[in-house]
Design an enzyme around this catalytic site. Structure first.
Site, mmCIF file in Angstrom:
data_model
loop_
_atom_site.group_PDB
_atom_site.id
_atom_site.type_symbol
_atom_site.label_atom_id
_atom_site.label_comp_id
_atom_site.label_asym_id
_atom_site.label_seq_id
_atom_site.Cartn_x
_atom_site.Cartn_y
_atom_site.Cartn_z
ATOM 1 N N LYS A 202 53.523 44.130 11.229
ATOM 2 C CA LYS A 202 54.684 44.985 11.467
ATOM 3 C C LYS A 202 55.481 45.076 10.175
ATOM 4 C CE LYS A 202 58.845 45.412 14.390
ATOM 5 N NZ LYS A 202 59.860 44.654 15.153
ATOM 6 N N HIS A 221 65.836 36.828 19.749
ATOM 7 C CA HIS A 221 64.579 36.815 20.497
ATOM 8 C C HIS A 221 63.698 35.679 19.994
ATOM 9 C CE1 HIS A 221 63.473 38.812 16.757
ATOM 10 N NE2 HIS A 221 62.196 38.584 17.040
ATOM 11 N N ASP A 223 59.455 35.123 19.328
ATOM 12 C CA ASP A 223 58.254 35.954 19.181
ATOM 13 C C ASP A 223 57.265 35.629 20.292
ATOM 14 O OD1 ASP A 223 59.354 37.023 16.897
ATOM 15 O OD2 ASP A 223 58.169 35.806 15.507
ATOM 16 N N HIS A 277 65.648 33.599 17.006
ATOM 17 C CA HIS A 277 66.114 34.132 15.726
ATOM 18 C C HIS A 277 66.555 35.578 15.885
ATOM 19 C CE1 HIS A 277 61.822 35.053 16.066
ATOM 20 N NE2 HIS A 277 61.998 36.045 15.203
#
Length: 335
Positions: A202, A221, A223, A277
């Protein structure tokens, strides 16, 4: 075409000095209010070339249990390969809008691949100050070159070169985590997809923002991957949640930032923690980052590793197909 690229909105916002209301975070999320000022979070830094393998394994194990993130130096990926990856990614986002839209994620796509803005269900209509490009870089059978930019011309070469060097890092990370859990060196990777493990690249592009204290690039969020291997540009903006507070992470040039993701937390039955994070933005400079998410194939089932479960340590997580887990995560559906 998806409406409202942040890069286009940013051009108008910088002229007006304000941002649209949907980008203003609620007070409990605003970085200007919630960031611990004047203190950088020194996450563990691990020398990947340390000849004492036991020391490396212990450092990775400690960081994964107590932090959920760390940085690795001396990782054997040439600085030139990283610089080339960064240069072609930056060049793509500097193309005219119509050239980028050629790679837009199709509206009906069930995959995240492609150029886009919205990724997951937005809470209260609030948006992140970021555009992105997703595409798979490994395994070859999963690659769709339709989403790989042809301009700049060296884009594919740069990504393939970076991927080539990434394999050794991936294998050593999985081996170290596996041994840290008391498993055989190959077992954790095998339980995460083995040779079918998907490397999903990404590029996050965070344009300059006139009100950086009010907005977030990506809200808080964890991962959903197994492991995330991240390369940022020289504009710092990564924050981690530690002891009830948000801190800026002190990034070391040419290091790789490693995030423990949800699937490793699940596989380890909670011994390793996925890191909470978020990303902040800057007023006068674009921040760009290149995470590679190491993901199981969609139909692959992930659950607590059988060797880490017994009468005293019952499974803390469900076993489910990764594709189902990802769908629930992106759509904010309880797992």
């Amino acid at each position: 075409m998806e409406v409202g690229r942040v890069q286009d909105i940013a051009s108008s916002a910088l002229f007006s000095g304000s941002i649209p209301a949907e980008f203003v975070r609620p007070d409990p999320e605003q970085p200007g209010i919630t960031t611990v000022k004047g203190q950088l979070l020194a996450v563990p830094v691990i020398d990947f070339k340390n000849p004492d393998e036991d020391s490396v394994i212990k450092a990775i194990d400690d960081a994964s249990r107590n932090w959920g993130m760390f940085q690795i130096i001396n990782h054997d990926i040439p600085n030139e390969a990283i610089a080339h990856l960064q240069a072609v990614g930056k060049a793509f986002f500097e193309l005219p809008p119509e050239e980028k839209e050629v790679y837009a994620k199709p509206p009906d796509s069930k995959s995240v691949e492609g150029y886009g803005t919205k990724l997951q269900k937005e809470v209260d209509g609030k948006k992140g100050w970021v555009d992105h490009l997703f595409h798979i870089i490994w395994p070859p059978s999963a690659i769709n070159f339709k989403f790989w930019p042809q301009n700049p011309p060296s884009y594919r070469v740069a990504n393939e070169e970076y991927r080539k060097h990434l394999h050794g890092v991936v294998d050593k990370l999985f081996r170290s985590l596996s041994l840290g859990l008391g498993l055989e060196g190959h077992e954790l990777k095998q339980s995460a997809g083995g040779d079918k493990l998907v490397y999903l690249l990404k590029i996050n592009y965070y344009p300059p923002c006139p009100c950086p204290d009010l907005a977030l690039g990506v809200p808080a969020h964890t991962d959903m991957s197994t492991i995330t291997i991240l390369v940022p540009n020289d504009v710092q903006g990564l924050q981690a949640f530690r002891d009830g507070h948000w801190y800026n992470v002190n990034y070391i040039p040419n290091a790789l930032v490693i995030h423990i993701g949800d699937q490793i937390e699940i596989l380890s039955n909670g011994k390793y923690k996925s890191v909470l994070h978020r990303t902040t933005v800057k007023k006068d400079r674009a921040r760009i980052s290149w995470p590679v998410f190491l993901e199981p194939p969609p139909e692959f089932e992930v659950g607590p590793h059988p060797k880490l479960v017994d009468q005293d340590n019952p499974p803390k997580y469900k076993t489910k197909k990764y594709g189902e887990y990802a769908y629930c995560k992106l759509n904010k559906i309880p797992q």
